[in-house]
Design an enzyme around this catalytic site. Structure first.
Site, PDB file in Angstrom:
ATOM      1  N   GLU A 149       8.952   6.841  10.835  1.00 25.69           N
ATOM      2  CA  GLU A 149       7.289   6.508  11.054  1.00 25.69           C
ATOM      3  C   GLU A 149       7.135   5.570  12.125  1.00 25.69           C
ATOM      4  O   GLU A 149       6.837   5.261  12.924  1.00 25.69           O
ATOM      5  CB  GLU A 149       6.295   6.090  10.453  1.00 25.69           C
ATOM      6  CG  GLU A 149       4.618   6.601  10.863  1.00 25.69           C
ATOM      7  CD  GLU A 149       3.774   5.610  10.289  1.00 25.69           C
ATOM      8  OE1 GLU A 149       3.186   5.568  10.710  1.00 25.69           O
ATOM      9  OE2 GLU A 149       4.784   4.801   9.999  1.00 25.69           O
ATOM     10  N   SER A 183       4.361   1.725   6.029  1.00 25.09           N
ATOM     11  CA  SER A 183       5.298   2.969   6.380  1.00 25.09           C
ATOM     12  C   SER A 183       6.464   3.037   7.098  1.00 25.09           C
ATOM     13  O   SER A 183       6.381   3.213   8.601  1.00 25.09           O
ATOM     14  CB  SER A 183       4.679   4.134   6.120  1.00 25.09           C
ATOM     15  OG  SER A 183       3.279   4.051   5.469  1.00 25.09           O
ATOM     16  N   ARG A 201       0.563  10.830  12.466  1.00 23.61           N
ATOM     17  CA  ARG A 201       1.148   9.419  13.540  1.00 23.61           C
ATOM     18  C   ARG A 201       1.677   9.807  15.095  1.00 23.61           C
ATOM     19  O   ARG A 201       2.002   9.134  14.609  1.00 23.61           O
ATOM     20  CB  ARG A 201       2.234   9.211  12.399  1.00 23.61           C
ATOM     21  CG  ARG A 201       1.281   8.767  10.936  1.00 23.61           C
ATOM     22  CD  ARG A 201       0.784   7.362  11.083  1.00 23.61           C
ATOM     23  NE  ARG A 201       0.552   6.274  10.411  1.00 23.61           N
ATOM     24  CZ  ARG A 201       0.176   7.075   9.012  1.00 23.61           C
ATOM     25  NH1 ARG A 201      -0.875   8.238   9.017  1.00 23.61           N
ATOM     26  NH2 ARG A 201      -0.615   6.484   7.888  1.00 23.61           N
TER      27      ARG A 201
HETATM   28  N1  EPU Z   1       4.582   7.878  -5.109  1.00 20.85           N
HETATM   29  C1  EPU Z   1       5.793   7.684  -5.833  1.00 20.85           C
HETATM   30  N2  EPU Z   1       6.783   6.039  -6.174  1.00 20.85           N
HETATM   31  C2  EPU Z   1       5.821   5.712  -5.315  1.00 20.85           C
HETATM   32  C3  EPU Z   1       4.793   4.958  -4.653  1.00 20.85           C
HETATM   33  C4  EPU Z   1       3.955   6.791  -4.367  1.00 20.85           C
HETATM   34  O1  EPU Z   1       6.302   8.771  -6.051  1.00 20.85           O
HETATM   35  O2  EPU Z   1       6.256   4.401  -5.761  1.00 20.85           O
HETATM   36  C5  EPU Z   1       3.840   8.929  -4.724  1.00 20.85           C
HETATM   37  C6  EPU Z   1       2.858   9.278  -5.932  1.00 20.85           C
HETATM   38  O3  EPU Z   1       2.347  10.351  -5.613  1.00 20.85           O
HETATM   39  C7  EPU Z   1       1.279   8.843  -4.348  1.00 20.85           C
HETATM   40  C8  EPU Z   1       2.106   9.314  -3.314  1.00 20.85           C
HETATM   41  O4  EPU Z   1       3.637   8.952  -3.529  1.00 20.85           O
HETATM   42  O5  EPU Z   1       0.293   9.549  -4.611  1.00 20.85           O
HETATM   43  C9  EPU Z   1       1.024   8.939  -2.137  1.00 20.85           C
HETATM   44  O6  EPU Z   1       1.762   7.219  -2.290  1.00 20.85           O
HETATM   45  P1  EPU Z   1       0.620   6.550  -1.315  1.00 20.85           P
HETATM   46  O7  EPU Z   1      -0.661   6.696  -1.854  1.00 20.85           O
HETATM   47  O8  EPU Z   1       1.125   5.020  -1.421  1.00 20.85           O
HETATM   48  O9  EPU Z   1       0.718   6.707   0.762  1.00 20.85           O
HETATM   49  P2  EPU Z   1       2.070   7.350   0.933  1.00 20.85           P
HETATM   50  O10 EPU Z   1       2.107   8.817   1.794  1.00 20.85           O
HETATM   51  O11 EPU Z   1       3.201   6.931   0.430  1.00 20.85           O
HETATM   52  C10 EPU Z   1       0.568   7.490   3.374  1.00 20.85           C
HETATM   53  C11 EPU Z   1       0.694   6.522   4.534  1.00 20.85           C
HETATM   54  C12 EPU Z   1      -0.086   4.934   4.642  1.00 20.85           C
HETATM   55  C13 EPU Z   1      -1.674   5.380   3.912  1.00 20.85           C
HETATM   56  C14 EPU Z   1      -0.804   5.776   2.023  1.00 20.85           C
HETATM   57  C15 EPU Z   1      -3.209   5.710   1.720  1.00 20.85           C
HETATM   58  C16 EPU Z   1       2.823   7.739   5.988  1.00 20.85           C
HETATM   59  C17 EPU Z   1       3.708   7.448   6.210  1.00 20.85           C
HETATM   60  N3  EPU Z   1       1.814   6.435   4.811  1.00 20.85           N
HETATM   61  O12 EPU Z   1       1.865   6.850   2.349  1.00 20.85           O
HETATM   62  O13 EPU Z   1      -0.081   3.813   5.954  1.00 20.85           O
HETATM   63  O14 EPU Z   1      -1.852   3.525   3.661  1.00 20.85           O
HETATM   64  O15 EPU Z   1      -1.195   6.646   2.838  1.00 20.85           O
HETATM   65  O16 EPU Z   1      -3.427   6.838   2.386  1.00 20.85           O
HETATM   66  O17 EPU Z   1       1.912   8.762   5.823  1.00 20.85           O
HETATM   67  C18 EPU Z   1       1.469   3.330   7.472  1.00 20.85           C
HETATM   68  O18 EPU Z   1       1.440   3.849   8.079  1.00 20.85           O
HETATM   69  O19 EPU Z   1       1.910   2.208   7.117  1.00 20.85           O
HETATM   70  C19 EPU Z   1       0.796   3.328   6.033  1.00 20.85           C
HETATM   71  C20 EPU Z   1       1.075   2.251   4.894  1.00 20.85           C
END
Ligand code: EPU
Length: 341
Positions: A337, A234, A163
């Site tokens: 972010e 995010s 990012r």
């Molecule tokens: N999780 C929890 N509780 C929740 C939601 C998630 O514990 O309520 C944990 C779970 O273990 C899950 C992990 O967090 O496996 C990761 O969650 P998720 O796959 O939703 O992804 P994220 O790491 O929270 C990142 C990006 C998103 C992108 C997703 C999918 C960043 C800051 N965000 O989110 O990007 O869509 O991965 O690749 O890296 C954005 O940048 O605006 C964005 C939405």
């Protein structure tokens, strides 16, 4: 209030401009001057020296938090277009993803439904489901506000990271990206090994459209629809920590959740990435509010303008509470972010 002034047929200048329809957080803020450019060739003719300072270049307004009224110029490069790998920077990024999938071209399908415009994809190195913009960017054209000339920028010079890019550090405020050339391929290049994508893709010959549809379905389930509820996606970056630090977190998590509990994590270069969403949830913030601001219940990495009338102070107050609580519990400082302007 003075009306728009057409400096040239393709540049519109509006003083005291209400930015609320132009930022997805729906903050009710104004800028001293708003400049909309709809023709690349007009950029050299803009009266650069008379614009209220600073000049802030915005894309789709989907990754921003305005802290209050902006004293300078907000400039939007609004040229759009589809039909080739070189895409004008004002094109909605997901329109480009939709077009590529409709042409059966591989490249951006995993990035489907990310809000924002193509220019910002190259600044922010947007990413999702195992793909980052840097993986598919072949070239960038920009207007250099310092040297006042058009330049072609090699993505290899952009210092891309998670990012981030040189456009957010050393080059901040210098370039207006006017087009981005993406790498598109007719050869199948499915990337399925992230976040349950493989499991969700139907068991039929894989096409970019199929992956796009799958990603859209996953995102719609978790993330707020920007048309319905204000947010900037995010809000925090996922932190990367050392193995030793991760072991401490595992210990705390087992104390909290029982001996069989497993902490979600990914091994990445430089350490272990622990989802910030997990830590925020563990600290009991799902659905937590501060005035009109709320930690989104489905995906706590997102802060939303739940009331529609949240103020920047309320969002920032909630942000600070999350940062402080996570620091106290896990010794990790979360970094936003979302760009604070
Ligand atoms: N999780 C929890 N509780 C929740 C939601 C998630 O514990 O309520 C944990 C779970 O273990 C899950 C992990 O967090 O496996 C990761 O969650 P998720 O796959 O939703 O992804 P994220 O790491 O929270 C990142 C990006 C998103 C992108 C997703 C999918 C960043 C800051 N965000 O989110 O990007 O869509 O991965 O690749 O890296 C954005 O940048 O605006 C964005 C939405």
């Amino acid at each position: 209030m003075p009306g728009p002034d057409r400096a040239s047929p393709m540049i519109t200048k509006t003083p005291s401009y209400d930015l609320s329809p132009r930022n997805t957080f729906r903050m009710k803020v104004k800028c001293a001057l708003y400049v909309e450019v709809t023709e690349e060739a007009d950029l050299p003719a803009l009266d650069w020296d008379s614009l209220p300072q600073p000049v802030f270049v915005m894309g789709g307004g989907s990754n921003l938090l305005f802290r209050g009224d902006f004293p300078g110029t907000v400039l939007h490069f609004g040229v759009t277009g589809l039909g080739s790998a070189t895409v004008p920077a004002g094109t909605v990024f997901d329109d480009f993803c939709a077009w590529a999938a409709s042409e059966n071209l591989w490249g951006p399908e995993n990035l489907s439904l990310i809000p924002g415009e193509c220019g910002a994809s190259a600044v922010q190195n947007i990413g999702a489901y195992g793909v980052e913009a840097k993986d598919i960017i072949a070239g960038i054209r920009a207007w250099d506000m310092l040297e006042r000339k058009f330049v072609d920028i090699d993505p290899a010079d952009c210092q891309y990271g998670y990012r981030t890019s040189r456009f957010k550090t050393e080059w901040k405020g210098r370039f207006i990206i006017t087009s981005v050339t993406y790498k598109l391929s007719k050869e199948p290049k499915p990337i399925l090994d992230y976040g349950g994508v493989r499991k969700a893709v139907p068991d039929v010959p894989i096409t970019p459209q199929l992956i796009r549809d799958t990603i859209i379905a996953i995102r719609r389930k978790k993330l707020p629809d920007p048309e319905e509820i204000g947010s900037a996606g995010s809000f925090f970056c996922n932190p990367v920590i050392s193995k030793e630090h991760f072991e401490q977190i595992v210990k705390t998590a087992k104390e909290d959740n029982g001996p069989d509990y497993e902490v979600p994590h990914y091994e990445v270069p430089g350490g272990i990435k622990v989802p910030a969403a997990w830590m925020i949830e563990q600290c009991g913030f799902k659905g937590a509010t501060n005035g009109g601001a709320q930690v989104y219940h489905n995906q706590p990495l997102v802060i939303v303008n739940a009331s529609g009338n949240a103020t920047p102070e309320e969002i920032i107050g909630l942000e600070q509470r999350v940062i402080d609580t996570i620091y106290t519990k896990y010794g990790i400082t979360l970094h936003p972010e979302v760009e604070h302007v």
